[in-house]
Design an enzyme around this catalytic site. Structure first.
Site, PDB file in Angstrom:
ATOM      1  N   TRP A 532     -11.649  -0.005 -11.844  1.00  0.00           N
ATOM      2  CA  TRP A 532     -12.511  -1.368 -11.127  1.00  0.00           C
ATOM      3  C   TRP A 532     -13.577  -1.779 -11.986  1.00  0.00           C
ATOM      4  CZ3 TRP A 532     -10.830   3.333  -8.867  1.00  0.00           C
ATOM      5  CH2 TRP A 532      -9.668   3.071  -8.190  1.00  0.00           C
ATOM      6  N   ASP A 533     -13.996  -1.130 -13.172  1.00  0.00           N
ATOM      7  CA  ASP A 533     -15.067  -1.446 -14.111  1.00  0.00           C
ATOM      8  C   ASP A 533     -16.422  -1.123 -13.236  1.00  0.00           C
ATOM      9  OD1 ASP A 533     -16.643  -2.427 -15.883  1.00  0.00           O
ATOM     10  OD2 ASP A 533     -16.606  -4.575 -15.244  1.00  0.00           O
ATOM     11  N   MET A 534     -16.305   0.085 -12.561  1.00  0.00           N
ATOM     12  CA  MET A 534     -17.501   0.478 -11.620  1.00  0.00           C
ATOM     13  C   MET A 534     -18.341   1.329 -12.591  1.00  0.00           C
ATOM     14  SD  MET A 534     -17.669  -0.731  -8.814  1.00  0.00           S
ATOM     15  CE  MET A 534     -16.541  -1.704  -7.501  1.00  0.00           C
TER      16      MET A 534
END
Length: 854
Positions: A532-534
């Protein structure tokens, strides 16, 4: 007139009828189909001049009120778009020209029924006049009730949590609460700001007390300058002004989006010297920004004592008298007035140094007095950070955040473009000798056990391709011999099949590295198998925390998901509990997997899971469109995997917290932050279906993932009118106790005056990016919101005590210091954020107490 109202109502009823039917077919609310049918029937009856239109529409408004209260409660910003739209048409129907037509038509029809009997005709007419107003009054009553309920809800604070922090504690009087020693052995002086977070502990806390909760209302502009570095027509979209100046000696040291380094007179803002490395334009960069410079105090310098703060420069409170009677130590750095671009000046020998990273992947060491390059560092004052990189595409790697100086090394990390290419530069973290630029160690999360320095002249020695990087700010504890890095993800961010076991271990985490060897001492991961590109976005904050188990060396770090982790910084063990819970497993592409569980912290600002009733809009129509999209997208809550159909990511990639992080009061063990709530969508696009779509224009939009089977499309979840699909507030401020994990207050923050076509000061709570600071005067200072305002808050309860307009977006973290007269100054860089859409500028603004308040 009645026909015009009928036509307008029919025009608006049509999309509700069609869209409502489609929404119902998706399993959504039946209300919108019902609304379309009733409004269309009302329009028909109006057109035919039947009084029954009024009765039908009155019933519709009552039904809408009941439905709206059932879905949203007594909350104005949820009620307004639901009830407001029907009420507007109700008001149109109540205009005198419309019912007068109705009354006249009905009377005429009634008269024509019997022309032979005057008595009968009179009776029918009288009966008509008597009965027809009931429909009118019924509609009027429903409109009035709807309006009263809606506007009455303005008085109900339905979203804020109100409370107070306990600020009565005294300092634990340990090193992590006093400040990190500089290289020359001295502490950062009370009136100075020597690192991005004031010290390498990253607390963003100043011990100054001249400005207090009582007198902050008297702050006024002391000086303002414009740097001259503004976003150009050929710059990338995310050209942003995120710099926090340092204050050392007589000067402020800062950078600009195009990586100018500036020394400003701390009293007047006058530019003393300017270093412009001429980085040029490159549309392959995802960011054109600089968050700050770094300072090395050197070894030869000694501290000097400035004159005591005079009574005239301070107010008469007891705390300020104490400050006034205490000599304040300052660094002996003395920036000089130098004409021209010091990049073109001859290099010189340096003891103290200012370091600036640039967007063409260079690191420069400058003399803080003159801005000249330091000749013994690297190659005539610079390092090329592309050495030993496996791939060297221009614009794909650079440092947006200041490196950290700890001991005798400067440690440099960097940003790697998200989702541009599977084969990208490495996210390696490297330590260089602070005086010579010699590579001392390198820690690559893709090969974490091999920390011996590479030969910078051997092209056969290369770091790992696209390994997880650290693009935010690091912290250090020299006593423990550790430096702490917030870690991002491996690109491609949404595709997990390219990662090795080490990358899986260190991605989206905080890692503690040994200052001398670069070896990893411990790691705490915040997302397993991050799809999620967290990225962990914020600087870790270090303090000694008084807990139920005694005083512990703590590390506090916020995440995009909204969790705030409180760890023992020596061991990585949690102080506030960390638990795991089940995570969604559906919608995966072939060959992908999702972690079965994900961690979460006992201190969290995570929002509740979105539901269809949380969808928002300025009207029923765009609210319905958001509901349709909500039901079309995949969503099973936090960590719903990305998919070819499209998935909702909430909290979104913008982050509940981002690089601005939090500020911590180390004496009371409390934090102040700006939790933001903005849902995103993520969609995987098979390459064979991509077509001629324009790609790689920034983090948002479609990115190509060259070399992968899928491109990715990401962006905020917005209505057709461009407003967030989930209901406000989208931005808040909050205070919490770090030892217990208890949130004392959380309140909406900011108005839409700079977001809407009409500059109304409606406090919905707007998104923001940037960070806060705290002072010992009991204040928190923050701009950051997508509104051109700068505010001071009461740290205890979040009350706004001071609020001024600024000429551009304040998407930078402020700072505070003492000038040469002993006056406390508060400085903010106001230059806007290219991709957030705030006003672009190039302002540096300094505030101090008015003379009348002293």
């Amino acid at each position: 007139m009645e026909k015009l109202v009928a036509i307008i109502m029919a025009v608006f009823a049509a999309p509700l009828l069609i869209g409502g039917a489609y929404l119902l077919s998706l399993g959504g609310s039946p209300y919108y189909l019902f609304a379309g049918i009733v409004m269309l029937a009302t329009a028909f009856l109006l057109f035919k001049k039947h009084w029954s239109a009024y009765g039908l529409y009155a019933i519709f408004i009552v039904a809408t009120i009941v439905w709206a209260l059932w879905e949203s409660g007594f909350y104005w910003w949820a009620l307004a778009p639901r009830v407001g739209f029907p009420l507007i048409f109700g008001l149109l129907m109540l205009l005198p020209w419309v019912p007068n037509k109705m009354r006249g038509q009905r009377a005429q029809v009634a008269t024509s029924t019997d022309t032979t009997s005057t008595d009968t005709n009179s009776a029918i007419t009288a009966n008509t006049v008597k009965k027809n107003p009931l429909y009118y009054w019924g509609l009027l009553a429903s409109v009035v009730v709807g309006a009263l309920l809606s506007f009455g809800s303005l008085a109900n604070n339905a979203t804020d949590k109100l409370g107070e922090l306990d600020l009565s504690a005294t300092s634990t009087d340990t090193s992590a609460n006093l400040g990190d020693p500089l290289s020359n052995g001295a502490q950062t002086a009370d009136g100075e700001w020597s690192a991005y977070g004031r010290t390498d502990y990253g607390q963003r806390y100043s011990p100054l007390t001249q400005i207090t909760t009582d007198n902050v209302k008297d702050l006024e502009l002391a000086w303002q300058i414009q740097t001259g570095d503004v976003k150009g027509p050929n710059d990338i979209g995310e050209t942003t002004y995120q710099a926090t100046p340092l204050k050392i000696g007589n000067a402020l040291y800062m950078c600009t989006p195009h990586n100018w380094a500036l020394a400003l007179d701390a009293d007047s803002g006058e530019t003393l010297w300017k270093f412009d490395p001429k980085v040029g334009e490159n549309l392959q960069r995802q960011h054109q920004t600089c968050r700050g410079v770094s300072y090395y105090a050197g070894q030869a310098g000694t501290d000097s004592t400035s004159p005591a703060v005079n009574d005239q420069a301070s107010n008469n409170s007891a705390s300020n008298v104490a400050v006034a009677n205490q000599a304040t130590t300052t660094s002996n750095v003395m920036a000089q007035k130098v004409a021209g671009n010091t990049f073109e000046s001859a290099s010189k020998q340096c003891d103290a140094k200012i370091f600036i990273p640039t967007s063409d992947a260079k690191l420069y060491a400058l003399d803080p007095n003159t801005g000249q390059r330091c000749q013994d560092f690297g190659e005539d004052g610079s390092l090329d950070l592309m050495h030993n990189m496996p791939f060297q595409q221009a614009g794909y790697y650079y440092s947006t955040s200041p490196p950290i100086v700890a001991g005798d090394v400067i440690i440099v990390a960097g940003s790697v473009n998200d989702n541009y290419d599977v084969n990208s530069p490495s996210g390696v973290i490297r330590a260089y000798d602070v005086n010579t630029g010699e590579l001392m160690w390198n820690w690559d999360s893709g090969d974490p056990d091999n920390t011996a320095p590479f030969d910078v002249n051997d092209p056969t020695q290369t770091y790992k391709t696209s390994s997880p990087n650290s693009w935010s700010i690091a912290s250090a504890d020299e006593e423990l011999g550790l430096v702490y890095f917030p870690m991002g993800n491996r690109t491609p961010d949404q595709l997990g099949s390219y990662r090795n076991a080490a990358e899986e271990k260190y991605a989206t985490s905080v890692v503690a590295l040994d200052l001398e060897t670069g070896e990893a001492r411990w790691v705490q991961q915040f997302v397993h198998h991050d799809l999620w590109d967290m990225d962990t976005p914020a600087q870790p904050t270090l303090l000694d925390l008084d807990t139920a188990d005694g005083v512990q060396p703590a590390l506090v770090i916020p995440t995009k998901q909204g969790d705030v982790y409180v760890l023992n910084r020596a061991t990585g063990e949690p102080i506030v509990p960390i638990k795991e819970r089940d995570a969604p497993q559906g919608y995966l592409i072939a060959g992908e997997h999702a972690a079965p569980t994900q961690p979460y912290s006992g201190l969290s600002f995570e929002p509740p899971m979105l539901k269809e009733k949380d969808m928002w809009g300025a009207s029923l129509i765009d609210q319905m469109m958001c509901r349709i999209e909500f039901n079309q997208l995949n969503y099973d809550g936090r960590y719903t995997p990305p998919s070819t159909n499209g998935s909702i990511v909430y909290p979104g990639n913008f982050g509940t917290f981002n690089w601005g992080g939090i500020a911590v009061d180390p004496e009371n063990g409390v934090m102040f932050g700006m939790p933001t709530y903005l849902a995103f969508t993520s969609k995987l696009i098979p390459k064979e279906t991509l077509g001629d779509v324009e790609t790689n224009k920034g983090e948002q939009g479609v990115n190509a993932n060259e070399g992968a089977d899928y491109a990715v499309e990401m962006g905020p979840f917005l209505s057709p009118l461009g407003v967030p699909c989930q209901q406000p507030p989208w931005g808040t401020i909050a205070g919490a106790d770090l030892a217990t994990g208890e949130i004392a207050y959380q309140r909406k923050n900011g108005t839409v005056q700079d977001l809407s076509p009409i500059p109304l000061k409606l406090e919905l709570g707007v998104p923001g990016i940037g960070g806060p600071i705290i002072t010992k005067g009991g204040l928190a200072f923050l701009s950051a919101a997508t509104e051109n305002n700068f505010r001071a808050y009461d740290l205890k309860n979040g009350d706004v005590l001071w609020n001024v307009r600024i000429p551009a977006g304040g998407q930078a973290t402020p700072m505070t210091y003492l000038n040469s007269k002993g006056e406390q100054m508060v400085v903010l860089v106001a230059g806007g954020h290219g991709s957030v859409g705030t006003t672009i500028g190039d302002y540096v603004m300094a505030y101090k107490l008015s003379d009348q308040s002293k």
